[in-house]
Design a protein around this motif. Structure first.
Motif, PDB file in Angstrom:
ATOM      1  N   ASP A  76       0.823  -1.216   0.000  1.00  0.00           N
ATOM      2  CA  ASP A  76       0.000   0.000   0.000  1.00  0.00           C
ATOM      3  C   ASP A  76       0.857   1.266   0.000  1.00  0.00           C
ATOM      4  N   GLY A  77       2.147   1.106   0.167  1.00  0.00           N
ATOM      5  CA  GLY A  77       3.066   2.254   0.100  1.00  0.00           C
ATOM      6  C   GLY A  77       3.174   3.051   1.378  1.00  0.00           C
ATOM      7  N   VAL A  78       2.497   2.602   2.431  1.00  0.00           N
ATOM      8  CA  VAL A  78       2.446   3.413   3.659  1.00  0.00           C
ATOM      9  C   VAL A  78       3.808   3.502   4.351  1.00  0.00           C
TER      10      VAL A  78
ATOM     11  N   THR B  86       2.789   6.416  -6.505  1.00  0.00           N
ATOM     12  CA  THR B  86       1.380   6.127  -6.201  1.00  0.00           C
ATOM     13  C   THR B  86       1.068   6.633  -4.788  1.00  0.00           C
ATOM     14  N   PRO B  87      -0.171   7.040  -4.546  1.00  0.00           N
ATOM     15  CA  PRO B  87      -0.499   7.521  -3.201  1.00  0.00           C
ATOM     16  C   PRO B  87      -0.359   6.408  -2.162  1.00  0.00           C
ATOM     17  N   ALA B  88       0.210   6.757  -1.013  1.00  0.00           N
ATOM     18  CA  ALA B  88       0.456   5.763   0.039  1.00  0.00           C
ATOM     19  C   ALA B  88      -0.734   5.731   0.988  1.00  0.00           C
ATOM     20  N   ILE B  89      -1.639   4.805   0.724  1.00  0.00           N
ATOM     21  CA  ILE B  89      -2.843   4.714   1.553  1.00  0.00           C
ATOM     22  C   ILE B  89      -3.163   3.244   1.811  1.00  0.00           C
ATOM     23  N   TYR B  90      -3.777   2.972   2.965  1.00  0.00           N
ATOM     24  CA  TYR B  90      -4.234   1.611   3.239  1.00  0.00           C
ATOM     25  C   TYR B  90      -5.498   1.368   2.415  1.00  0.00           C
ATOM     26  N   LEU B  91      -5.403   0.434   1.482  1.00  0.00           N
ATOM     27  CA  LEU B  91      -6.519   0.210   0.562  1.00  0.00           C
ATOM     28  C   LEU B  91      -7.728  -0.406   1.263  1.00  0.00           C
ATOM     29  N   ASP B  92      -7.480  -1.065   2.382  1.00  0.00           N
ATOM     30  CA  ASP B  92      -8.563  -1.744   3.080  1.00  0.00           C
ATOM     31  C   ASP B  92      -9.215  -0.850   4.141  1.00  0.00           C
ATOM     32  N   MET B  93      -8.874   0.420   4.124  1.00  0.00           N
ATOM     33  CA  MET B  93      -9.471   1.346   5.095  1.00  0.00           C
ATOM     34  C   MET B  93     -10.228   2.444   4.352  1.00  0.00           C
ATOM     35  N   GLU B  97     -10.453   6.533   8.055  1.00  0.00           N
ATOM     36  CA  GLU B  97      -9.555   5.636   8.801  1.00  0.00           C
ATOM     37  C   GLU B  97      -8.105   5.848   8.388  1.00  0.00           C
ATOM     38  N   GLN B 101      -5.131   7.011  10.842  1.00  0.00           N
ATOM     39  CA  GLN B 101      -3.891   6.250  10.912  1.00  0.00           C
ATOM     40  C   GLN B 101      -2.676   7.179  10.773  1.00  0.00           C
ATOM     41  N   GLN B 102      -2.758   8.120   9.823  1.00  0.00           N
ATOM     42  CA  GLN B 102      -1.629   9.046   9.642  1.00  0.00           C
ATOM     43  C   GLN B 102      -1.487   9.966  10.861  1.00  0.00           C
ATOM     44  N   ARG B 104      -2.196   9.134  13.871  1.00  0.00           N
ATOM     45  CA  ARG B 104      -1.576   8.309  14.921  1.00  0.00           C
ATOM     46  C   ARG B 104      -0.071   8.224  14.686  1.00  0.00           C
ATOM     47  N   ILE B 105       0.319   7.980  13.433  1.00  0.00           N
ATOM     48  CA  ILE B 105       1.748   7.860  13.118  1.00  0.00           C
ATOM     49  C   ILE B 105       2.484   9.143  13.490  1.00  0.00           C
ATOM     50  N   LYS B 130     -14.291   1.888   1.000  1.00  0.00           N
ATOM     51  CA  LYS B 130     -12.865   1.592   1.213  1.00  0.00           C
ATOM     52  C   LYS B 130     -12.030   2.232   0.101  1.00  0.00           C
ATOM     53  N   ILE B 146      -3.693  12.997   3.244  1.00  0.00           N
ATOM     54  CA  ILE B 146      -2.829  12.349   4.239  1.00  0.00           C
ATOM     55  C   ILE B 146      -1.540  13.149   4.394  1.00  0.00           C
TER      56      ILE B 146
END
Lengths: 309, 304
Positions: A76-78, B86-93, B97, B101-102, B104-105, B130, B146
């Motif tokens: 996901d690139g995170v 590519t954009p850095a995102i959790y695909l399942d969120m 969300e 997450q960002q 929190r990080i 999602k 983000i």
């Protein structure tokens, strides 16, 4: 570091694969515990029960869940977000290691349920059973540490999962080989005389004969450096500890004997376990702990130098 | 001039291929820096290096005046954010969300302004959808949201319009301009879409074969390019008369079209043409000159 842990634990909470496997392992262990309990109901037939026989699956379950958990950040690139916004690579790696350790610990804790039968039927004192679980808990973190290491360096979910499983399987094979080698007798024994006469090695031996034996050195018995290396590998491999725990058995007709097989760090045959300290003597988690620390330090070192796309 | 990013003689090699070759560039504070180069010129490599994803083989760079080896560089990095390829995102969120997450990080205690940031990028109504079900443009905008989580003042965008449809391209462009103007965010944007960059950039850096071949401001580029207006009229002769009268530099390119160079009042031309009975059919900026400038700079044949 606290921020990363906070974020990674949230991610774990949303991890469907982890929740699915945890539910499966817990359900299976509950079933096993109940079946074991029933098997101790009075019967005249003697049989053995292996309460933790399935514990080696931890290695494979942890490999799969950990590799998917860690590699999601790459797919996901995170991981880039974390690095770009100033999270240190050491903290990212350690946070992953801690969270994946929790994955391994929670899966292993489910195996507490497997002991329902043997503990409630008083075949194993709770203290000894808990020590077994404690050893398994520490050992399971080696698999999470190894999987974190492989996944961080591999970065691709499917590849990482396959490599992690292959490495775990290789460790079990290595344990089997090492135990086999260490289990070889130092001396071979052959029949020297039959009823006072030299035995030629081919003739039929009549019933009720008086036999004498002579011993000669076993040429395949590992000695010197080879033995030291094998003993070291036997102690260090986490699969040795897991195999030892998997092979504890109790007898339904005997109230007090529980035994650990040759898969012990001592590399010896079956021995009765009568106190918690006996458990540590045959499956010492200190080696696992050292293994985990070593692989994590190596992982941090390599991750700091890794180019990320 | 205050610089957000300065690189000096950066080099990077992948096996036998030199990705960066003594690259030096300067990104001024408040600029939208268009980083122009063909595929494989070294744009993404440079971005990965300044983002700390890779280390340079040689040379150095500084962010906000701090060398990248400085012990405080991690704190400095909190002031920047980037979308690399590519954009850095959790695909399942969901979008929200992902924002949580960002936050929190980054250790941001309050989630209060998440809605505001999602609104800024036009993703306030995505609900429980999602991110894996988002369009590419939505993912790109979520990636930017983000990025904005830590209120950065330096945004690095690597090919942000790649794969977007025309509507998506316009949305991203307007968002970047808005962030630059309203939030004073410095933007480094790499692209090989010159047309698109020319609508945004205040500064340009042209890269070829791992080297910066030219750094130039948009104004300087306009002058150097002799940027033109393409005008379409009903009467070519009348147009020529008016432009001669206004002493404008121009070039007739067809029976009813001409390119006019330099600063000239459009309303003045229009009114004079009207007096001559000539109708203005269309007027548009003609950006071909930026492409010509680029091709001349890096060599036409190599770049097709």
């Amino acid at each position: 570091m606290a921020n990363l842990l906070y974020a990674d634990f949230y991610k774990l909470r949303k991890d469907k694969l982890f929740l699915l496997f945890l539910a499966f392992v817990t359900g299976f262990c509950l079933y096993k515990g109940i079946v074991t309990y029933s098997s101790f109901l009075p019967t005249e037939n003697e049989y053995m029960v292996f309460p933790l026989q399935e514990i080696p699956i931890i290695a494979f379950v942890v490999s799969i869940v950990t590799s998917f958990f860690v590699c999601t950040d790459y797919s996901d690139g995170v991981i880039r977000n974390k690095i770009i916004t100033g999270c240190s690579r050491k903290n990212i790696y350690l946070s992953n290691t801690i969270v994946t350790s929790v994955i391994a610990l929670s899966m292993t804790l489910a195996f507490l349920f497997c002991g329902i039968g043997v503990v409630l039927q008083k075949k194993i004192p709770l203290s000894i059973y808990l020590i077994f679980i404690l050893v398994a808990l520490v050992t399971s973190t080696v698999f999470s540490a190894v999987s974190t290491f492989i996944s961080t360096l591999t970065t691709k979910k499917a590849v990482a999962a396959v490599v992690c499983i292959a490495v775990s399987a290789s460790m079990f094979l290595a344990t089997s080989y090492v135990s086999g080698e260490l289990g070889r007798p130092e001396f071979n024994r052959e029949i020297a005389t039959v009823n006072g006469e030299e035995y030629d090695g081919f003739s039929m031996i009549p019933e009720n004969s008086v036999l004498t034996y002579r011993e000669y050195p076993n040429p395949t018995y590992p000695t010197g450096t080879k033995r030291i290396v094998l003993e070291f590998a036997n102690s260090v491999l986490p699969t040795t500890q897991l195999s030892a725990i998997a092979n504890i058995w109790v007898n339904n007709t005997d109230d007090s004997i529980y035994i650990i097989s040759q898969f012990s760090t001592k590399g010896e045959g079956d021995e009765p376990i009568v106190s918690p300290l006996d458990v540590l003597a045959v499956a010492n988690p200190i080696y696992s702990l050292c293994f985990s620390i070593f692989i994590t330090v190596l992982g941090v070192y390599l991750f700091k130098r890794k180019s990320i796309n | 001039m205050e610089y957000i990013l300065q690189t000096s003689a950066l080099s990077k090699k992948y096996k036998d291929c030199k990705a960066l070759d003594n690259l030096s560039m300067n990104v001024p504070k408040g600029a939208i820096y268009g980083f122009v180069g063909k595929n494989g010129a070294g744009k993404t490599t440079l971005i990965r290096i300044i983002c700390g994803l890779q280390n340079p083989a040689d040379g150095t760079y500084s962010l906000y005046g701090k060398d990248y080896k400085d012990k405080d560089i991690l704190k400095i990095r909190r002031r920047m954010c980037a979308i690399v390829e590519t954009p850095a995102i959790y695909l399942d969120m969901t979008a929200k969300e992902n924002m949580y997450q960002q936050y929190r990080i980054l250790g941001i205690p309050s989630f209060d302004d998440i809605d505001e940031k999602l609104k800024l990028v036009g993703l306030e109504n995505t609900g429980k959808k999602k991110a894996k079900n988002f369009s590419l443009g939505m993912k790109q905008r979520l990636g930017i949201a983000i990025c904005l989580a830590g209120d950065p003042d330096f945004l690095v965008l690597d090919e942000p319009v790649n794969g977007l449809d025309p509507q998506g391209i316009i949305e991203i462009r307007e968002l970047i301009l808005k962030l630059n103007k309203e939030k004073q965010i410095t933007v480094l944007i790499s692209s090989h879409y010159l047309d698109e960059l020319s609508k945004l950039a205040t500064h340009y850096g042209f890269i070829d074969k791992g080297r910066i071949v030219k750094e130039i401001t948009a104004k300087e580029l306009d002058k150097a390019c002799n940027k033109s207006l393409r005008i379409k009229v009903s009467n070519k002769e009348a147009l020529a008369r008016v432009l001669d009268e206004l002493k404008a530099e121009y070039k007739i390119i067809s029976h009813n079209e001409a390119d006019i160079y330099g600063d000239i009042s459009i309303s003045l031309i229009a009114s004079k043409l009207l007096q001559q009975g000539c109708e203005v059919l269309s007027i548009q900026n003609h950006d071909e000159s930026l492409e010509s400038f680029y091709i001349n700079l890096v060599g036409g044949e190599d770049n097709g």
